[in-house]
Design an enzyme around this catalytic site. Structure first.
Site, short mmCIF file in Angstrom:
data_model
loop_
_atom_site.label_atom_id
_atom_site.label_comp_id
_atom_site.label_asym_id
_atom_site.label_seq_id
_atom_site.Cartn_x
_atom_site.Cartn_y
_atom_site.Cartn_z
N ASN A 1 -19.20 3.09 -22.36
CA ASN A 1 -19.51 1.71 -22.00
C ASN A 1 -18.57 1.27 -20.90
OD1 ASN A 1 -20.65 -0.87 -22.13
ND2 ASN A 1 -19.25 -1.55 -23.75
N THR A 2 -19.07 0.38 -20.04
CA THR A 2 -18.18 -0.21 -19.04
C THR A 2 -17.85 -1.63 -19.46
OG1 THR A 2 -20.02 -1.07 -17.72
CG2 THR A 2 -19.20 1.10 -17.15
N HIS A 3 -16.62 -2.02 -19.19
CA HIS A 3 -16.20 -3.38 -19.53
C HIS A 3 -15.49 -3.98 -18.31
CE1 HIS A 3 -14.91 -6.82 -21.73
NE2 HIS A 3 -13.64 -6.55 -21.52
N ASP B 1 -16.48 3.01 -29.71
CA ASP B 1 -16.17 3.23 -31.12
C ASP B 1 -16.64 2.01 -31.91
OD1 ASP B 1 -14.27 1.28 -30.74
OD2 ASP B 1 -12.53 2.59 -31.10
N ALA B 2 -16.18 1.87 -33.14
CA ALA B 2 -16.71 0.81 -34.00
C ALA B 2 -16.22 -0.59 -33.59
CB ALA B 2 -16.32 1.09 -35.45
N GLY B 3 -15.21 -0.67 -32.75
CA GLY B 3 -14.67 -1.98 -32.37
C GLY B 3 -15.37 -2.55 -31.15
N ASP C 1 -14.94 -3.11 -27.45
CA ASP C 1 -14.20 -2.68 -26.26
C ASP C 1 -12.83 -2.07 -26.60
OD1 ASP C 1 -16.33 -3.71 -24.74
OD2 ASP C 1 -15.46 -5.70 -24.72
N LEU D 1 -23.39 -1.19 -31.09
CA LEU D 1 -24.11 -0.07 -31.69
C LEU D 1 -23.41 0.33 -32.98
CD1 LEU D 1 -24.51 1.76 -28.28
CD2 LEU D 1 -26.39 0.77 -29.63
N ARG E 1 -30.65 -5.63 -38.74
CA ARG E 1 -29.95 -5.02 -37.62
C ARG E 1 -29.92 -3.49 -37.77
NH1 ARG E 1 -26.59 -7.40 -33.55
NH2 ARG E 1 -25.85 -5.59 -32.43
#
Ligand code: GRF
Length: 205
Positions: free
Chosen positions: A108-110, A142-144, A146, A96, A68
């Site tokens: 990003n869109t959620h 970020d790292a999470g 959403d 990412l 990955r």
């Protein structure tokens, strides 16, 4: 006039959010330009939309890489070539790495009102929970999952008789308008992110 903000948009599917950005970018006053569209799979409508708009595309499939990290680094390398001011993950179904996110300011869109209903099934989870209002969120990745600082949100009312598809379609209509409006403002006015606080119009780019 300042140079248009350079956007690299990442997609995995139908690309209607991408299309909304491509359409907005045809107006020079919008202040941004989609310089490339990337995907994690071939043969998707999102890539076809980019090709029709004459925008360069690239594909980096996870299955073509041994690890990955290798995939993520290859993605970062190709994104870097297009010198983006901003990366927009618009229906891109991969997480990412922090290395990637350290290189590029990525939005990003959620299809839910964060922090509610993170993950792959925002509309379904909102419906199952019985909420009366859900919506869409634009956030700094970020790292999470959403979890990043929120740039913009738009509410969408859940209607009697909604199923996942009808609800998601209405969310997507609102989501596209939110995305176009926020990215345009960011392009023209700048963005600052301090902890969880995001400000547009602070003069920074
Ligand atoms: C959007 O609702 C996005 O938030 C979600 O998947 C959908 C992508 O739609 N992750 P499209 O590919 O832009 O049409």
């Amino acid at each position: 006039m300042q140079q248009p903000t350079r956007l690299v948009v990442l997609v995995s599917g139908s690309g209607t959010n991408l299309q909304a950005l491509l359409d907005a970018c045809t107006d020079p006053a919008y202040g941004a330009r989609v310089v490339a569209v990337g995907a994690d799979r071939d043969g998707i409508e999102g890539l076809a939309r980019a090709e029709r708009a004459g925008v360069p595309t690239f594909v980096r499939s996870l299955s073509d890489f041994e690890t990955r990290d290798g995939w993520d680094a290859a993605l970062a390398t190709v994104v870097e070539r297009f010198e983006p001011d901003l990366v927009v993950s618009a229906g891109f179904m991969k997480l990412l790495s922090t290395d990637f996110l350290a290189k590029f300011l990525t939005l990003n869109t959620h299809p839910a009102l964060c922090p509610a209903f993170p993950g792959m099934h925002g509309p379904r989870d909102a419906l199952d929970h019985g909420v009366k209002v859900t919506g869409a969120t634009l956030f700094v990745v970020d790292a999470g999952v959403d979890t990043g600082p929120i740039v913009a949100q738009v509410p969408v009312t859940v209607e009697e008789g909604d199923d996942v598809a009808s609800l998601h379609e209405r969310i997507k209509t609102a989501e596209r308008a939110m995305l176009v409006e926020a990215v345009g403002r960011i392009a023209r006015e700048g963005i600052t992110v301090e902890g969880r606080r995001v400000r547009i119009g602070a003069g920074a780019r």
